[in-house]
Write an enzyme that holds these catalytic residues in place. Structure first.
Site, PDB file in Angstrom:
ATOM      1  N   HIS A 152       0.967  -1.231   0.164  1.00  0.00           N
ATOM      2  CA  HIS A 152      -0.402   0.010   0.062  1.00  0.00           C
ATOM      3  C   HIS A 152       0.915   1.391   0.060  1.00  0.00           C
ATOM      4  CE1 HIS A 152      -3.905   1.573   0.335  1.00  0.00           C
ATOM      5  NE2 HIS A 152      -3.629   2.669   1.335  1.00  0.00           N
ATOM      6  N   HIS A 171     -10.808   2.777  -1.549  1.00  0.00           N
ATOM      7  CA  HIS A 171     -10.680   2.461  -0.117  1.00  0.00           C
ATOM      8  C   HIS A 171     -11.565   1.009  -0.232  1.00  0.00           C
ATOM      9  CE1 HIS A 171     -10.575   4.047   4.104  1.00  0.00           C
ATOM     10  NE2 HIS A 171      -9.319   3.598   3.600  1.00  0.00           N
TER      11      HIS A 171
END
Lengths: 737, 221
Positions: free
Chosen positions: A44, A91
């Site tokens: 990430h 998300h």
């Protein structure tokens, strides 16, 4: 964690990576340092599997003011004094575990990215993917709560949600996608970067207090596949507070407006750890942070928890010591807990203190630059990877009934149930609301003083059809960019720049690596051909649940500009008797492979997508854009999902007017009606206005009557417009009941 | 003419209200702690989610320092307009009758609505013709106007209902299709739809400008 599992593995680091950390530090890391490394070296934050590929994307152009690497990219707009900042971010995993808060904080996070560079957010668009609603209570739950979460956050903070797109496909059943794009405006000379500078300057944290929410979100949740028992990961999902964000946003903008900041950065994934490291790295300095000075929700938090908490609505800034009192006073006025928590040093290390005691010390380059980067090992799958869907439409169904069934299906039904839950108008810039045009249109300047004369505007579109990318990752990605460009053309806007979110499965698997590398190659090629630079984006990998990987889904957001919003195009026909024309590239060749109709007939996503001549389609977009800008066309709409018949139906639906049309002769009438391929539009207007489009335009007939009536070789389709409206409008609400 | 637009923490539509008011006069922002309304001819309490609206809508804003001044200003006949959250705040403050409950759908809804101007005491619709139709957007989650029946009878008879939703437009379930009400004196008005978002044909409609023009006419009278 099992008793035998070593701590670094539980945090998502491989043995190789752990050994590398030991080498960089010259010793074993302590607990605080290990937690920090595990986040900075996660997929990430570190882009371990995508960084090499992303280098292919073109990032430069005459309008680029800020490229990839900052919180958001920006392009020059208007007379050149303004910049438009924009970025799309995902998300996905948080939303799959807790959809309301996951989606809400997705909005909050991308808003902070925009105001972190000083820009005032003016619009949000979102791109959502869920499983099939008919078959899945889970997908209905995810949709309802994700939409409510987006509305809760965006509506409460006062930024309009002006557009977006949703697809329902079985591969997103476990792993939904929530991608949010935010657009902001700023005077170019006020853009601020995130590089910390000035040894001795003060590091100030402001915004919400820090709590135990979102611990390990980036490493545990975002950088691994979803699996059984993910409910237990709910504590890794952050809780959003849009009221706090509203204050933090106004406070940030006021601090910047007063020229009080040296640098500004939002706290996102990996919290303070990532923000501090990135700021130090970009400024080539060191930072000392004392975690005990951080305002906490729970007093007994451990240093590592404070460093990696993903509590929302927080910002980090660098301030000259003599400005500190002024900065804290502005924070006080907005009631956002402004606190000096550290200072800039010349050590090039990130040092973490706990009430003065050193508890962690790591070279900044080790954290940010030395994260290992892996080569993908792509391999094309021998056969297509995704199962066929359940058939909904029989092959023998008559054409009118087929059209009705299509516009009543999940993917093509009206999105009114969704967009009515969003404030689309706050800010007084929204010239085209959702469903009025192919792209959102927002005034650059909403002020009354500007109401005489041209009203320059921005246009924004977001798109990405995973089904098409599943058929052919390269061409599917090319189509996503062409679709955005076509949408902008329909409102009269010229593309300025692009942002993308690459949503894919586990890149360590060869077939996923192949999808990813082919899609990025497609994006790179089409952006070069169209001269549209990529100014920022986001990568979301490991999107796999128990049912296998998601469709490969590069979501593309494109921002364009139009000189005068008064001539912005609309989807709907305007007046009875006006001429309707098909405007297509010479090479336009619609086919049913990978189409909505093929899906609804129960076919797997397979077959060759049409080859496209990007140069030819780019020229077509220019012609449509110019025609729309003259203001002589009454409507312009691109032919996309569901093909020509669906595009014509949408022109009727948006206006309540029918049309009587004779379609050109085509070897496969069904492919002409429902086939898909980039490179075609439906326009209406006076016959003279349509003729101005020259060789591209073929007049089909005229607007009028209560029906959409299509005739031609092998074509006999008549559907009442009110029947279209009923089916199209009721489909989504009834699927949710 | 000088409009003052109040900004609470959590306000959303204050800039829009400021721009709309500036189409007919001068306007400036007032901070929620301000106690000085010198030079202000009309006050607008804008939409948004004051203090997050985490309690009951408008319940906290009503106690902010500036509201004490607004009550005094209104008591002296000053023009006050509450839009959406501002309407909720005025009801909480007791400056307007009734209350705003959650929409019957329990969902936030943003939609262009048709309103009919009612013959009323409201000075904020004085530039409109009776029965004139206005197209104005509404956007809220708690906009269902409610009051006990005797109060509804009283405000209807007393000319305090200023705007009604045209049949088919009352999406929030308001009693008797009431979209906007005023006090007995007519100087204080609240409505759920957003006239400040209907001041430019380019963004959908300019019908909302009538309210601001009404205030201007009153101030000049």
């Amino acid at each position: 964690m099992s008793a035998t599992e070593s701590p670094h593995r539980a945090l998502g680091l491989t043995d190789f990576e752990y050994d590398l950390i030991v080498e960089k530090l010259g010793r074993d890391p302590n607990g605080v340092e290990l937690a920090i490394f595990s986040l900075m070296w996660s997929e990430h934050c570190g882009y371990k599997h995508s960084r090499k590929l992303l280098g292919q994307l073109p990032t430069e152009g005459p309008r680029v003011v800020m490229g990839p690497g900052e919180n958001a990219g920006a392009v020059s707009v208007g007379d050149g004094s303004l910049a438009c900042a924009f970025k799309v971010e995902s998300h996905n995993h948080p939303s799959a575990v807790e959809p309301f808060q996951g989606a809400a904080t997705g909005v909050g996070g991308i808003l902070r990215d925009i105001f972190a560079i000083g820009a005032r957010p003016i619009a949000v668009l979102d791109s959502l993917r869920f499983g099939e609603l008919e078959h899945s209570a889970r997908s209905r739950y995810l949709l309802e709560h994700a939409v409510a979460g987006i509305g809760h956050y965006g509506n409460s903070i006062g930024v309009p949600t002006v557009g977006g797109e949703i697809y329902f496909e079985a591969p997103y059943e476990q792993n939904c996608l929530i991608n949010v794009l935010c657009v902001g405006l700023i005077e170019q000379d006020k853009l601020i970067r995130s590089a910390a500078a000035g040894v001795g300057n003060v590091v100030v944290l402001f915004g919400a207090r820090t709590g135990r929410d979102g611990i390990g979100g980036a490493s545990v949740l975002a950088s691994a596949e979803l699996g059984e028992g993910d409910e237990s990961k709910r504590p890794t999902v952050q809780i959003g507070d849009p009221f706090e964000e509203n204050k933090v946003m106004h406070c940030s903008l006021e601090l910047l407006d007063k020229g009080l900041l040296v640098a500004l950065q939002d706290l996102g994934a990996a919290g303070l750890t990532s923000s501090a490291s990135e700021m130090a790295s970009k400024g080539e300095v060191g930072l000392d942070i004392d975690v005990r000075r951080v305002p906490l929700r729970e007093a007994d938090m451990e240093p590592f928890e404070i460093m990696i908490s993903e509590s929302q609505e927080r910002m980090l800034c660098v301030v000259e010591p003599q400005r500190l009192d002024e900065v804290l006073a502005v924070c006080e006025r907005w009631e956002v807990h402004g606190t000096a928590i550290g200072e800039v040093t010349d050590t090039r290390t990130l040092r973490v203190f706990d009430a003065g005691e050193l508890v962690g010390e790591m070279p900044v380059t080790a954290l940010v630059d030395d994260c290992p980067v892996y080569d993908l090992e792509p391999a094309e799958p021998a056969s297509q990877m995704y199962p066929a869907s359940d058939p909904v439409i029989g092959a023998g169904l008559e054409q009118g009934a087929t059209l009705l069934a299509m516009i009543g299906s999940g993917n093509l039904s009206s999105r009114r149930w969704v967009y009515e839950q969003y404030d689309q108008i706050v800010g007084s810039r929204t010239v085209r609301r959702p469903a009025q045009a192919d792209a959102a249109v927002l005034l650059l300047e909403p002020d009354a003083k500007q109401s005489e004369g041209p009203r320059p505007a921005l246009a924004i579109s977001i798109d990405g059809n995973g089904r098409r990318v599943a058929c052919d990752p390269y061409r599917g990605a090319v189509e996503a960019v062409l679709e955005c460009s076509a949408n902008l053309a329909c409102v009269g806007a010229e593309p300025l720049g692009l942002t993308n979110c690459l949503n894919f499965g586990n890149p360590e698997k060869p077939h996923i690596a192949w999808q990813l590398s082919r899609a990025v190659a497609g994006l790179a090629d089409v952006c070069r051909s169209l001269s549209v630079p990529v100014v920022g984006g986001n990568v979301s990998l490991y999107n796999e649940g128990g049912g296998g990987p998601i469709f490969p889904t590069p979501v593309v957001g494109m921002v364009g500009e139009l000189p005068d919003a008064r001539t912005a195009g609309r989807i709907g026909f305007r007046d009875e008797g006006e001429v309707v024309a098909l405007v297509a590239a010479p090479s336009w060749k619609p086919s049913l492979a990978g189409s909505e109709l093929a899906k609804l007939r129960g076919e797997a996503p397979a077959g060759a997508l049409p080859t496209v001549d990007v140069g030819e389609i780019g020229a077509l977009h220019t012609a449509v854009r110019q025609a729309v800008r003259t203001g002589s066309l009454s409507s312009a709409h691109d032919v996309a999902d569901g093909g020509l018949a669906v595009a014509l139906a949408e022109c009727c639906l948006s206006s309540g007017l029918g049309a009587r049309l004779e379609l050109p002769t085509h070897e496969d009438p069904e492919a002409l009606l429902f086939g898909e391929s980039p490179g075609a539009f439906v326009v209406s207007g006076s016959s003279r206005a349509v003729r101005d489009l020259g060789e591209y335009a073929e007049i089909l007939g005229e607007v009028g009557g209560p029906n959409l009536k299509l005739r031609g070789h092998g074509i006999d389709l008549t559907v009442r417009v009110d029947a279209l409206e009923l089916t199209h409008g009721e489909a989504l609400p009834s699927l949710l009941q | 003419m000088n409009f003052g637009v109040i900004r609470f923490p959590g306000s959303c539509d204050e800039t829009d209200a400021l721009l709309a008011a500036r189409r007919v006069g001068d306007a400036r922002l007032l901070w929620h702690t301000d106690r000085d309304l010198t030079g202000i001819d009309a006050i607008i309490i804008p939409g948004g989610f004051s203090y997050g609206d985490y309690l009951r809508v408008g319940a906290i804003a009503r106690f902010s320092p500036v509201m004490a001044e607004v009550e005094r200003f209104a008591g002296h006949g000053g023009l006050v307009l509450g839009i959406c959250n501002g309407f909720q705040v005025l009801c909480e403050a007791g400056l307007l009758p009734g209350a705003l409950l959650p929409n019957t759908s329990l969902r936030f809804t943003c939609r262009q609505v048709e309103l009919e101007v009612t013959k009323s005491r409201s000075r904020w619709t004085s530039a409109c013709e009776p029965s004139e139709l206005l197209s104005i957007p509404a956007k809220h989650q708690a906009g269902r106007y409610w009051a006990p029946d005797p109060v509804l009878d009283e405000i209807e008879e007393g000319g305090q209902v200023a705007l009604r939703y045209v049949p088919g437009n009352n999406f929030n379930g308001s009693s008797r299709d009431i979209a906007g009400v005023c006090n007995r004196a007519g100087n204080v008005m609240g409505l759920m739809p957003h006239p400040e978002h209907a001041v430019d044909e380019l963004t959908g409609s300019a019908d909302g400008l009538k309210l601001f023009e009404s205030a201007l006419a009153m101030a000049l009278a």
